[in-house]
Design an enzyme around this catalytic site. Structure first.
Site, PDB file in Angstrom:
ATOM      1  N   TYR A  30     -12.011  19.160  36.483  1.00 56.75           N
ATOM      2  CA  TYR A  30     -11.064  20.007  35.743  1.00 56.75           C
ATOM      3  C   TYR A  30     -10.292  20.970  36.652  1.00 56.75           C
ATOM      4  O   TYR A  30     -10.245  22.172  36.426  1.00 56.75           O
ATOM      5  CB  TYR A  30     -11.782  20.762  34.602  1.00 56.75           C
ATOM      6  CG  TYR A  30     -12.376  19.802  33.611  1.00 56.75           C
ATOM      7  CD1 TYR A  30     -11.550  19.045  32.793  1.00 56.75           C
ATOM      8  CD2 TYR A  30     -13.746  19.604  33.528  1.00 56.75           C
ATOM      9  CE1 TYR A  30     -12.082  18.114  31.912  1.00 56.75           C
ATOM     10  CE2 TYR A  30     -14.287  18.673  32.649  1.00 56.75           C
ATOM     11  CZ  TYR A  30     -13.445  17.942  31.844  1.00 56.75           C
ATOM     12  OH  TYR A  30     -13.971  17.035  30.983  1.00 56.75           O
TER      13      TYR A  30
ATOM     14  N   CYS B 115      -8.231  17.981  25.462  1.00 53.59           N
ATOM     15  CA  CYS B 115      -8.925  17.609  26.691  1.00 53.59           C
ATOM     16  C   CYS B 115      -7.898  17.479  27.811  1.00 53.59           C
ATOM     17  O   CYS B 115      -6.772  17.023  27.598  1.00 53.59           O
ATOM     18  CB  CYS B 115      -9.661  16.284  26.505  1.00 53.59           C
ATOM     19  SG  CYS B 115     -10.665  15.873  27.947  1.00 53.59           S
TER      20      CYS B 115
ATOM     21  N   ARG C  86     -15.315  14.802  22.870  1.00 56.29           N
ATOM     22  CA  ARG C  86     -15.467  14.612  24.296  1.00 56.29           C
ATOM     23  C   ARG C  86     -16.852  15.134  24.680  1.00 56.29           C
ATOM     24  O   ARG C  86     -17.053  16.354  24.811  1.00 56.29           O
ATOM     25  CB  ARG C  86     -14.356  15.378  25.036  1.00 56.29           C
ATOM     26  CG  ARG C  86     -14.003  14.932  26.472  1.00 56.29           C
ATOM     27  CD  ARG C  86     -15.149  14.814  27.383  1.00 56.29           C
ATOM     28  NE  ARG C  86     -14.811  14.279  28.710  1.00 56.29           N
ATOM     29  CZ  ARG C  86     -15.583  13.428  29.358  1.00 56.29           C
ATOM     30  NH1 ARG C  86     -16.679  12.960  28.821  1.00 56.29           N
ATOM     31  NH2 ARG C  86     -15.255  13.047  30.577  1.00 56.29           N
TER      32      ARG C  86
ATOM     33  N   HIS D  82       0.825  -1.205   0.000  1.00 57.76           N
ATOM     34  CA  HIS D  82       0.000   0.000   0.000  1.00 57.76           C
ATOM     35  C   HIS D  82       0.866   1.265   0.000  1.00 57.76           C
ATOM     36  O   HIS D  82       1.677   1.450   0.913  1.00 57.76           O
ATOM     37  CB  HIS D  82      -0.927  -0.001   1.227  1.00 57.76           C
ATOM     38  CG  HIS D  82      -1.786   1.214   1.334  1.00 57.76           C
ATOM     39  ND1 HIS D  82      -1.911   1.944   2.499  1.00 57.76           N
ATOM     40  CD2 HIS D  82      -2.550   1.849   0.408  1.00 57.76           C
ATOM     41  CE1 HIS D  82      -2.725   2.958   2.299  1.00 57.76           C
ATOM     42  NE2 HIS D  82      -3.123   2.943   1.028  1.00 57.76           N
TER      43      HIS D  82
ATOM     44  N   HIS E  64      -7.593   8.273  -3.439  1.00 57.87           N
ATOM     45  CA  HIS E  64      -8.201   7.011  -3.875  1.00 57.87           C
ATOM     46  C   HIS E  64      -9.271   7.169  -4.941  1.00 57.87           C
ATOM     47  O   HIS E  64      -9.687   6.182  -5.524  1.00 57.87           O
ATOM     48  CB  HIS E  64      -8.785   6.265  -2.666  1.00 57.87           C
ATOM     49  CG  HIS E  64      -7.767   5.946  -1.632  1.00 57.87           C
ATOM     50  ND1 HIS E  64      -7.574   6.716  -0.520  1.00 57.87           N
ATOM     51  CD2 HIS E  64      -6.823   4.961  -1.574  1.00 57.87           C
ATOM     52  CE1 HIS E  64      -6.588   6.217   0.201  1.00 57.87           C
ATOM     53  NE2 HIS E  64      -6.106   5.162  -0.415  1.00 57.87           N
TER      54      HIS E  64
HETATM   55  C1  HEM Z   1      -2.404   6.115  -1.258  1.00 58.36           C
HETATM   56  C2  HEM Z   1      -4.802   2.082  -2.443  1.00 58.36           C
HETATM   57  C3  HEM Z   1      -6.807   1.938   1.961  1.00 58.36           C
HETATM   58  C4  HEM Z   1      -4.558   6.100   3.098  1.00 58.36           C
HETATM   59  C5  HEM Z   1      -2.897   5.047  -1.970  1.00 58.36           C
HETATM   60  C6  HEM Z   1      -2.599   4.749  -3.356  1.00 58.36           C
HETATM   61  C7  HEM Z   1      -3.250   3.614  -3.679  1.00 58.36           C
HETATM   62  C8  HEM Z   1      -3.983   3.189  -2.521  1.00 58.36           C
HETATM   63  C9  HEM Z   1      -3.232   2.903  -5.023  1.00 58.36           C
HETATM   64  C10 HEM Z   1      -1.718   5.581  -4.264  1.00 58.36           C
HETATM   65  C11 HEM Z   1      -2.619   6.465  -5.088  1.00 58.36           C
HETATM   66  C12 HEM Z   1      -1.858   7.373  -6.039  1.00 58.36           C
HETATM   67  O1  HEM Z   1      -0.953   8.082  -5.575  1.00 58.36           O
HETATM   68  O2  HEM Z   1      -2.212   7.381  -7.215  1.00 58.36           O
HETATM   69  C13 HEM Z   1      -5.527   1.693  -1.364  1.00 58.36           C
HETATM   70  C14 HEM Z   1      -6.329   0.496  -1.293  1.00 58.36           C
HETATM   71  C15 HEM Z   1      -6.878   0.450  -0.045  1.00 58.36           C
HETATM   72  C16 HEM Z   1      -6.436   1.624   0.664  1.00 58.36           C
HETATM   73  C17 HEM Z   1      -6.512  -0.501  -2.434  1.00 58.36           C
HETATM   74  C18 HEM Z   1      -7.788  -0.577   0.568  1.00 58.36           C
HETATM   75  C19 HEM Z   1      -7.904  -1.807   0.125  1.00 58.36           C
HETATM   76  C20 HEM Z   1      -6.424   3.093   2.649  1.00 58.36           C
HETATM   77  C21 HEM Z   1      -6.885   3.481   3.947  1.00 58.36           C
HETATM   78  C22 HEM Z   1      -6.260   4.663   4.259  1.00 58.36           C
HETATM   79  C23 HEM Z   1      -5.389   5.003   3.158  1.00 58.36           C
HETATM   80  C24 HEM Z   1      -7.885   2.704   4.784  1.00 58.36           C
HETATM   81  C25 HEM Z   1      -6.364   5.549   5.487  1.00 58.36           C
HETATM   82  C26 HEM Z   1      -6.755   5.189   6.657  1.00 58.36           C
HETATM   83  C27 HEM Z   1      -3.771   6.442   2.044  1.00 58.36           C
HETATM   84  C28 HEM Z   1      -2.911   7.600   2.010  1.00 58.36           C
HETATM   85  C29 HEM Z   1      -2.285   7.616   0.753  1.00 58.36           C
HETATM   86  C30 HEM Z   1      -2.776   6.454   0.037  1.00 58.36           C
HETATM   87  C31 HEM Z   1      -2.758   8.630   3.152  1.00 58.36           C
HETATM   88  C32 HEM Z   1      -1.319   8.644   0.250  1.00 58.36           C
HETATM   89  C33 HEM Z   1       0.104   8.224   0.549  1.00 58.36           C
HETATM   90  C34 HEM Z   1       1.075   9.317   0.148  1.00 58.36           C
HETATM   91  O3  HEM Z   1       0.896   9.900  -0.918  1.00 58.36           O
HETATM   92  O4  HEM Z   1       1.994   9.534   0.925  1.00 58.36           O
HETATM   93  N1  HEM Z   1      -3.753   4.083  -1.489  1.00 58.36           N
HETATM   94  N2  HEM Z   1      -5.621   2.352  -0.162  1.00 58.36           N
HETATM   95  N3  HEM Z   1      -5.523   4.020   2.190  1.00 58.36           N
HETATM   96  N4  HEM Z   1      -3.638   5.744   0.845  1.00 58.36           N
HETATM   97 FE1  HEM Z   1      -4.619   4.066   0.350  1.00 58.36          FE
HETATM   98  N1  MTE Z   2     -19.625  21.488  25.800  1.00 62.21           N
HETATM   99  C1  MTE Z   2     -20.790  20.894  26.095  1.00 62.21           C
HETATM  100  N2  MTE Z   2     -21.928  21.602  25.930  1.00 62.21           N
HETATM  101  N3  MTE Z   2     -20.844  19.628  26.565  1.00 62.21           N
HETATM  102  C2  MTE Z   2     -19.688  18.886  26.759  1.00 62.21           C
HETATM  103  O1  MTE Z   2     -19.769  17.722  27.170  1.00 62.21           O
HETATM  104  N4  MTE Z   2     -17.221  18.866  26.664  1.00 62.21           N
HETATM  105  C3  MTE Z   2     -16.077  19.755  26.862  1.00 62.21           C
HETATM  106  C4  MTE Z   2     -16.028  20.835  25.785  1.00 62.21           C
HETATM  107  N5  MTE Z   2     -17.317  21.444  25.617  1.00 62.21           N
HETATM  108  C5  MTE Z   2     -18.440  19.490  26.459  1.00 62.21           C
HETATM  109  C6  MTE Z   2     -18.462  20.812  25.947  1.00 62.21           C
HETATM  110  C7  MTE Z   2     -14.785  19.094  26.912  1.00 62.21           C
HETATM  111  S1  MTE Z   2     -14.318  18.402  28.387  1.00 62.21           S
HETATM  112  C8  MTE Z   2     -13.907  19.152  25.854  1.00 62.21           C
HETATM  113  S2  MTE Z   2     -12.349  18.488  25.976  1.00 62.21           S
HETATM  114  C9  MTE Z   2     -14.302  19.764  24.559  1.00 62.21           C
HETATM  115  O2  MTE Z   2     -15.637  20.223  24.562  1.00 62.21           O
HETATM  116  C10 MTE Z   2     -14.164  18.761  23.445  1.00 62.21           C
HETATM  117  O3  MTE Z   2     -14.549  19.318  22.222  1.00 62.21           O
HETATM  118  P1  MTE Z   2     -14.722  18.375  20.966  1.00 62.21           P
HETATM  119  O4  MTE Z   2     -15.643  17.255  21.340  1.00 62.21           O
HETATM  120  O5  MTE Z   2     -15.237  19.216  19.855  1.00 62.21           O
HETATM  121  O6  MTE Z   2     -13.327  17.850  20.664  1.00 62.21           O
HETATM  122 MO    MO Z   3     -12.208  17.666  28.184  1.00 59.98          MO
END
Ligand code: HEM
Ligand code: MTE
Ligand code: MO
Length: 389
Positions: free
Chosen positions: A322, A186, A139, A40, A65
């Site tokens: 807090y 938090c 949170r 990947h 993607h």
């Molecule tokens: C890049 C395939 C799942 C994050 C890519 C690329 C391919 C690919 C082909 C290169 C694309 C290009 O540059 O043209 C896949 C396939 C997946 C999959 C087949 C699942 C079966 C995921 C998931 C994530 C992810 C689940 C994030 C949680 C990324 C990132 C890049 C990337 C961040 C960019 C990497 C870079 O440019 O540094 N993937 N991917 N991918 N993929 Fe996936």
């Molecule tokens: N505001 C409301 N009305 N109710 C909540 O439970 N949680 C607080 C704050 N503001 C809370 C809130 C706490 S403890 C945190 S750390 C931040 O919201 C988290 O913001 P986020 O969920 O957008 O990251």
């Molecule tokens: Mo928090």
């Protein structure tokens, strides 16, 4: 066309590691991508985050993607199709106060489901400087309130001022829109590491209870001045109440000193935008407070009222939570009245990649992480040590 076997989502979910095979779904197709994991381009750790479930929520965040060659590549790994009856969404439970909570991104690491508390996995937190809204840590202390934006009103009041009741349109039109890039953290961030030193009570957050967004909204300062609440001396506070309430009807609340609220440099916002979009429900739709540099607990979401007062918020979360204590204080000896409420948080930093205990290849290694100054100040310097000294 070949006949593919049918699988349920629960069956797909059993394939989450290379030893159990790595399965994912896209649309109604099921793929075994075990042999692609190491190839990947985005790294094996990222692809494994989607293991056992749908690719779409992840690909929605990483647009790289949405190119034909990615889907073509995936086609080679197809092993089945989802059984049709499995597509039905689960029915809502009306007795459950949390049944109206919004859908969430599957990558979030859930520390508590009800109320919802979750953080992004470390390697996604440092994938981008601004945390995508879907991955921003959440949170919540209570169920997410359902707010009808058309009838929403924000109350602003205080002794000697002119009370305001602002609709969303008025908040947007009467006050200039101000944008601020700010990190929320938090107070419990990295608590699981603290608990390894000595057990601490509270949610076992890892290093992801911190996230950054570009917030847009009205300056709290401008709104307070419009309400005639800007001209006082001595100790005053600005108390916020949320629309989320417990079973007794008591809302979430918190306060900050009026001085910070009025300070132009502190840039305290009544935010209605997050990374250019309207606030997501989990992050306070339609309006929340954003207090840069201050503990997340004061950035009240689903904001219902702003009140200038000679005392801090009477809320449980301002008075009996807090607060910081010295190491000799425990839950039997703690006196919450004896300590001030946390406002600014101190410096914070953590390494997101590689994770502790991870096996890494010999040779050059890319290390990623975050550093934050607290107090709304800039980062001046980051030191990295390879030997802990
Ligand atoms: C890049 C395939 C799942 C994050 C890519 C690329 C391919 C690919 C082909 C290169 C694309 C290009 O540059 O043209 C896949 C396939 C997946 C999959 C087949 C699942 C079966 C995921 C998931 C994530 C992810 C689940 C994030 C949680 C990324 C990132 C890049 C990337 C961040 C960019 C990497 C870079 O440019 O540094 N993937 N991917 N991918 N993929 Fe996936
Ligand atoms: N505001 C409301 N009305 N109710 C909540 O439970 N949680 C607080 C704050 N503001 C809370 C809130 C706490 S403890 C945190 S750390 C931040 O919201 C988290 O913001 P986020 O969920 O957008 O990251
Ligand atoms: Mo928090």
């Amino acid at each position: 066309a070949p006949q593919y076997p049918r699988y349920t989502r629960a069956e797909v979910a059993q394939h989450r590691t290379p030893s159990d095979r790595v399965w994912v779904t896209h649309g109604t197709d099921v793929f075994d991508v075990t042999d692609f994991v190491e190839m990947h381009p985005g790294g094996p750790d990222k692809i494994l985050l989607a293991a056992g479930g749908a690719l779409e929520p992840f690909w929605a965040l990483y647009a790289v993607h949405s190119q034909p060659h990615v889907l073509e590549l995936l086609r080679d790994y197809k092993v089945g199709e989802l059984s049709p009856e499995d597509a039905a969404p689960p029915s809502g439970d009306t007795e459950d106060p949390f049944s109206g909570d919004p859908p969430r991104h599957p990558a979030l690491r859930v520390n508590s489901l009800k109320p919802f508390n979750a953080e992004p996995p470390p390697e996604l937190l440092t994938q981008s400087f601004l945390t995508p809204n879907e991955l921003f840590f959440t949170r919540n202390h209570l169920p997410v309130p359902a707010v009808e934006p058309g009838s929403y009103r924000l109350r602003v009041e205080g002794p000697g001022g002119r009370s305001l009741s602002l609709s969303l349109a008025e908040l947007r039109q009467r006050f200039p829109k101000h944008e601020v890039t700010a990190t929320l953290q938090c107070a419990g961030n990295r608590r699981s590491e603290m608990s390894r030193v000595r057990p601490v009570k509270g949610l076992a957050w890892d290093i992801g209870a911190i996230s950054t967004a570009r917030w847009g909204g009205a300056r709290l300062r401008d709104v307070l001045l419009a309400a005639g609440l800007g001209d006082r001396t001595g100790e005053w506070h600005v108390c916020f109440e949320g629309l989320d309430a417990d079973a007794s009807g008591t809302p979430y609340g918190a306060s900050i000193p009026l001085e910070r609220a009025l300070s132009a440099e502190a840039e305290v916002l009544l935010a209605y935008e997050m990374n250019g979009q309207e606030l997501p429900r989990d992050h306070g739709f339609p309006v929340r407070v954003v207090v840069p540099g201050v503990v997340g607990a004061r950035s009240v979401k689903w904001l219902r009222s702003v009140a200038v007062s000679p005392s801090e918020s009477p809320s449980h979360w301002q008075q009996n939570d807090y607060k910081g204590f010295c190491p000799s204080v425990d839950w039997d000896s703690v006196d919450f009245r004896a300590a001030p409420a946390i406002q600014e948080l101190p410096v914070q930093s953590a390494i997101t990649e590689p994770r502790p205990g991870a096996a890494v290849p010999a040779g050059e290694l890319t290390v990623k992480g975050y550093a934050w100054s607290g107090g709304g100040r800039e980062v001046i310097r980051v030191d990295v040590s390879l030997d802990g000294i």
